[in-house]
Design a protein around this motif. Structure first.
Motif, PDB file in Angstrom:
ATOM      1  N   UNK A  29      53.874  30.511  16.146  1.00  0.00           N
ATOM      2  CA  UNK A  29      53.633  30.188  14.920  1.00  0.00           C
ATOM      3  C   UNK A  29      54.615  30.846  13.825  1.00  0.00           C
ATOM      4  N   UNK A  30      55.025  31.965  14.036  1.00  0.00           N
ATOM      5  CA  UNK A  30      56.130  32.388  13.050  1.00  0.00           C
ATOM      6  C   UNK A  30      57.516  31.508  13.086  1.00  0.00           C
ATOM      7  N   UNK A  31      57.745  31.086  14.263  1.00  0.00           N
ATOM      8  CA  UNK A  31      59.054  30.335  14.335  1.00  0.00           C
ATOM      9  C   UNK A  31      58.898  28.872  13.894  1.00  0.00           C
ATOM     10  N   UNK A  32      57.485  28.305  14.112  1.00  0.00           N
ATOM     11  CA  UNK A  32      57.112  27.082  13.705  1.00  0.00           C
ATOM     12  C   UNK A  32      57.233  27.327  12.295  1.00  0.00           C
ATOM     13  N   UNK A  33      56.632  28.104  11.556  1.00  0.00           N
ATOM     14  CA  UNK A  33      56.551  28.215  10.192  1.00  0.00           C
ATOM     15  C   UNK A  33      57.866  28.074   9.480  1.00  0.00           C
ATOM     16  N   UNK A  34      58.918  28.932  10.043  1.00  0.00           N
ATOM     17  CA  UNK A  34      60.427  28.835   9.610  1.00  0.00           C
ATOM     18  C   UNK A  34      61.042  27.574   9.505  1.00  0.00           C
ATOM     19  N   UNK A  35      60.866  27.153  10.892  1.00  0.00           N
ATOM     20  CA  UNK A  35      61.606  25.930  11.601  1.00  0.00           C
ATOM     21  C   UNK A  35      60.922  24.833  10.464  1.00  0.00           C
ATOM     22  N   UNK A  36      59.644  24.612  10.398  1.00  0.00           N
ATOM     23  CA  UNK A  36      59.176  23.659   9.586  1.00  0.00           C
ATOM     24  C   UNK A  36      59.656  23.643   8.197  1.00  0.00           C
ATOM     25  N   UNK A  37      59.711  24.730   7.613  1.00  0.00           N
ATOM     26  CA  UNK A  37      60.571  24.697   6.275  1.00  0.00           C
ATOM     27  C   UNK A  37      61.850  24.317   6.288  1.00  0.00           C
ATOM     28  N   UNK A  38      62.598  24.504   7.322  1.00  0.00           N
ATOM     29  CA  UNK A  38      64.115  24.402   7.243  1.00  0.00           C
ATOM     30  C   UNK A  38      64.083  22.834   7.461  1.00  0.00           C
ATOM     31  N   UNK A  39      63.302  22.257   8.547  1.00  0.00           N
ATOM     32  CA  UNK A  39      63.578  20.751   8.911  1.00  0.00           C
ATOM     33  C   UNK A  39      62.602  19.750   8.162  1.00  0.00           C
ATOM     34  N   UNK A  40      61.143  20.127   8.106  1.00  0.00           N
ATOM     35  CA  UNK A  40      60.459  19.471   7.237  1.00  0.00           C
ATOM     36  C   UNK A  40      59.480  18.459   8.253  1.00  0.00           C
ATOM     37  N   UNK A  41      60.179  17.799   9.245  1.00  0.00           N
ATOM     38  CA  UNK A  41      59.144  16.575   9.735  1.00  0.00           C
ATOM     39  C   UNK A  41      58.777  17.318  11.119  1.00  0.00           C
ATOM     40  N   UNK A  42      57.655  16.994  11.422  1.00  0.00           N
ATOM     41  CA  UNK A  42      56.883  17.507  12.519  1.00  0.00           C
ATOM     42  C   UNK A  42      57.563  17.476  13.897  1.00  0.00           C
ATOM     43  N   UNK A 131      72.382  27.098   2.406  1.00  0.00           N
ATOM     44  CA  UNK A 131      72.527  28.456   2.370  1.00  0.00           C
ATOM     45  C   UNK A 131      71.253  29.180   1.580  1.00  0.00           C
ATOM     46  N   UNK A 132      70.839  28.739   0.693  1.00  0.00           N
ATOM     47  CA  UNK A 132      69.854  29.245  -0.299  1.00  0.00           C
ATOM     48  C   UNK A 132      68.363  29.121   0.387  1.00  0.00           C
ATOM     49  N   UNK A 133      68.212  27.808   0.877  1.00  0.00           N
ATOM     50  CA  UNK A 133      66.904  27.788   1.300  1.00  0.00           C
ATOM     51  C   UNK A 133      66.693  28.361   2.812  1.00  0.00           C
ATOM     52  N   UNK A 134      67.962  28.636   3.365  1.00  0.00           N
ATOM     53  CA  UNK A 134      67.757  29.525   4.752  1.00  0.00           C
ATOM     54  C   UNK A 134      67.033  30.954   4.493  1.00  0.00           C
ATOM     55  N   UNK A 135      67.945  31.428   3.546  1.00  0.00           N
ATOM     56  CA  UNK A 135      67.341  32.875   3.180  1.00  0.00           C
ATOM     57  C   UNK A 135      65.951  32.978   2.764  1.00  0.00           C
ATOM     58  N   UNK A 136      65.773  32.097   1.861  1.00  0.00           N
ATOM     59  CA  UNK A 136      64.272  32.229   1.192  1.00  0.00           C
ATOM     60  C   UNK A 136      63.316  32.028   2.453  1.00  0.00           C
ATOM     61  N   UNK A 137      63.683  30.914   3.132  1.00  0.00           N
ATOM     62  CA  UNK A 137      62.349  30.498   4.121  1.00  0.00           C
ATOM     63  C   UNK A 137      62.565  31.720   4.919  1.00  0.00           C
ATOM     64  N   UNK A 138      63.505  32.409   5.563  1.00  0.00           N
ATOM     65  CA  UNK A 138      63.485  33.434   6.253  1.00  0.00           C
ATOM     66  C   UNK A 138      62.683  34.543   5.875  1.00  0.00           C
ATOM     67  N   UNK A 139      63.053  34.689   4.431  1.00  0.00           N
ATOM     68  CA  UNK A 139      62.122  35.882   3.584  1.00  0.00           C
ATOM     69  C   UNK A 139      60.731  35.722   3.402  1.00  0.00           C
ATOM     70  N   UNK A 162      70.966  38.639  -3.226  1.00  0.00           N
ATOM     71  CA  UNK A 162      71.244  37.801  -4.262  1.00  0.00           C
ATOM     72  C   UNK A 162      71.032  36.438  -4.102  1.00  0.00           C
ATOM     73  N   UNK A 163      71.257  35.795  -2.840  1.00  0.00           N
ATOM     74  CA  UNK A 163      70.772  34.345  -2.455  1.00  0.00           C
ATOM     75  C   UNK A 163      69.499  34.086  -2.541  1.00  0.00           C
ATOM     76  N   UNK A 164      68.643  35.145  -2.205  1.00  0.00           N
ATOM     77  CA  UNK A 164      67.025  34.986  -2.281  1.00  0.00           C
ATOM     78  C   UNK A 164      66.636  34.800  -3.865  1.00  0.00           C
ATOM     79  N   UNK A 165      67.295  35.744  -4.612  1.00  0.00           N
ATOM     80  CA  UNK A 165      67.109  35.543  -6.114  1.00  0.00           C
ATOM     81  C   UNK A 165      67.388  34.253  -6.691  1.00  0.00           C
ATOM     82  N   UNK A 166      68.907  34.111  -6.269  1.00  0.00           N
ATOM     83  CA  UNK A 166      69.305  32.544  -6.808  1.00  0.00           C
ATOM     84  C   UNK A 166      68.685  31.650  -6.327  1.00  0.00           C
ATOM     85  N   UNK A 167      67.943  31.590  -4.960  1.00  0.00           N
ATOM     86  CA  UNK A 167      67.195  30.557  -4.435  1.00  0.00           C
ATOM     87  C   UNK A 167      65.874  30.392  -5.698  1.00  0.00           C
ATOM     88  N   UNK A 168      65.556  31.490  -5.696  1.00  0.00           N
ATOM     89  CA  UNK A 168      64.066  31.378  -6.645  1.00  0.00           C
ATOM     90  C   UNK A 168      64.490  30.958  -7.958  1.00  0.00           C
TER      91      UNK A 168
END
Lengths: 187, 194
Positions: A29-42, A131-139, A162-168
């Motif tokens: 589930x945790x891996x699926x959640x992160x990968x899901x937000x990074x890739x998008x399609x099931x 770059x920004x999406x990766x760190x935000x999704x991981x966080x 700084x990337x997470x803040x920038x992403x937000x």
């Protein structure tokens, strides 16, 4: 009794299939959640998750308990997601119709609003640079600490922050571009 | 704490990773600075907004996982077997090649290994067959015969003969030269003139 990840890996290395099964159930589930937000399609998410655990299975004999199992697992997932993104350039043509969202409870207008808002947030997230999406999704979706993200992405902790803040902040811009101001956001 | 210092700690505070001292200092600043408070609230709302993104439940198919693992293992085994066959073939080819090019000899109880010369000597160019050189005694006979002929023919023949003739010599080389000159300058003798 809960076993640690290292212990389960050690047991699966010795041929205990149940230990590996438990490890997969713990982390799917945790891996699926992160990968899901990074890739998008099931379909892609399922493939990548499958591949993540396949690699764990193949690497179990040479696994070393030098670091946290979670960061190792997330690094595999992130690399595979990056490969998939690079190969397919998914986000460049992803349309709203392809975003798969859980169905809300029938008749709940508030849920429908939240669902639409969630779709907009998901699209705004997809519009962020990788770059920004990766760190935000991981966080946010992986619930990793900044130090863990620094290990997974091989970046300094200060850069991660700084990337997470920038992403937000970029996400805020994306949402306002879609007609959603911060006033519309629930507190 | 000024605004810049507080701003650098917002992200830690937002995700609860600030130390107690820093956390208290940032909160104190946020209470005192309405501008920072407003911006921090917006960040908080956006962060909360991410929770609205629907979660996709994920279930890894373990049976499929094991099947794929077995397939990959089998594929890997086949690949290594193929590499083994190709390596063996390469070793055989190299051995055959070396056995043809390397010379092994045993001299006085010592093994001598030498490399055959792969650059072949240039083959001599085959020349067209030349006319056989007549024996020396015939050269002298020719000379005498031709001299006789020239004398018999008269002043013209003498003129040709004199232009190149340096007289008889005992050396075979001069005989050859004289013969060649005579053949070039004088028609072959007829049967009647000899």
């Amino acid at each position: 009794m809960t076993h640690s990840d290292h212990e389960l890996m050690h047991r699966s290395r010795l041929g205990d299939a149940a230990a590996f099964d438990e490890l997969v159930r713990r982390w799917e589930s945790p891996i699926g959640r992160v990968v899901g937000r990074l890739l998008g399609t099931r379909a892609e998410v399922e493939d990548v998750c499958q591949e993540v655990f396949l690699r764990v299975l193949r690497a179990k004999d040479r696994y070393q308990e030098s670091g946290a199992f979670s960061t190792w697992l997330y690094r595999i997932a992130l690399n595979l997601a990056r490969d998939t993104l690079r190969r397919r350039k998914r986000w460049s043509w992803l349309s709203l119709a392809e975003v798969e969202v859980e169905s809300p409870a029938a008749g709940a207008s508030e849920s429908i609003d939240r669902r639409e808002l969630g779709q907009q947030v998901e699209l705004a997230l997809a519009a962020l640079p990788d770059k920004l999406r990766e760190v935000l999704v991981l966080k946010h979706f992986g619930q990793l600490t900044f130090a863990e993200i620094a290990i997974v992405t091989a970046l300094p902790t200060s850069t991660v922050k700084s990337r997470v803040q920038n992403a937000l902040e970029r996400l805020r811009g994306e949402l306002s571009r879609r007609g959603i101001d911060e006033q519309d956001l629930p507190p | 704490m000024n605004c810049n210092e507080a701003r650098s700690l917002w992200i830690d505070l937002l995700y609860g990773e600030t130390g107690d001292d820093n956390s208290a200092a940032v909160r104190e600043h946020l209470d005192a600075c309405p501008k920072c408070r407003q911006e921090f609230d917006i960040l908080q709302r956006i962060r909360g907004q991410l929770d609205l993104v629907a979660d996709q439940p994920m279930r890894v198919d373990l049976a499929r996982l094991c099947l794929r693992s077995a397939e990959q293992w089998e594929r890997s085994r086949r690949r290594w077997r193929r590499i083994g066959y190709l390596s063996a073939a390469a070793v055989i080819l190299v051995t055959v090649f070396l056995s043809r090019q390397v010379r092994w000899e045993l001299h006085d109880g010592q093994m001598l290994i030498s490399w055959r010369n792969l650059v072949q000597e240039p083959r001599p160019v085959e020349r067209p067959p030349t006319m056989p050189t007549p024996p020396e005694h015939l050269v002298s006979a020719d000379y005498l015969r031709l001299r006789t002929q020239v004398i018999d023919r008269g002043p013209d023949a003498v003129f040709h003969f004199n232009s190149s003739d340096k007289g008889p010599s005992d050396s075979p080389r001069s005989h050859h030269k004289l013969r060649d000159q005579l053949f070039k300058s004088i028609d072959p003798p007829s049967e009647s003139s000899i």
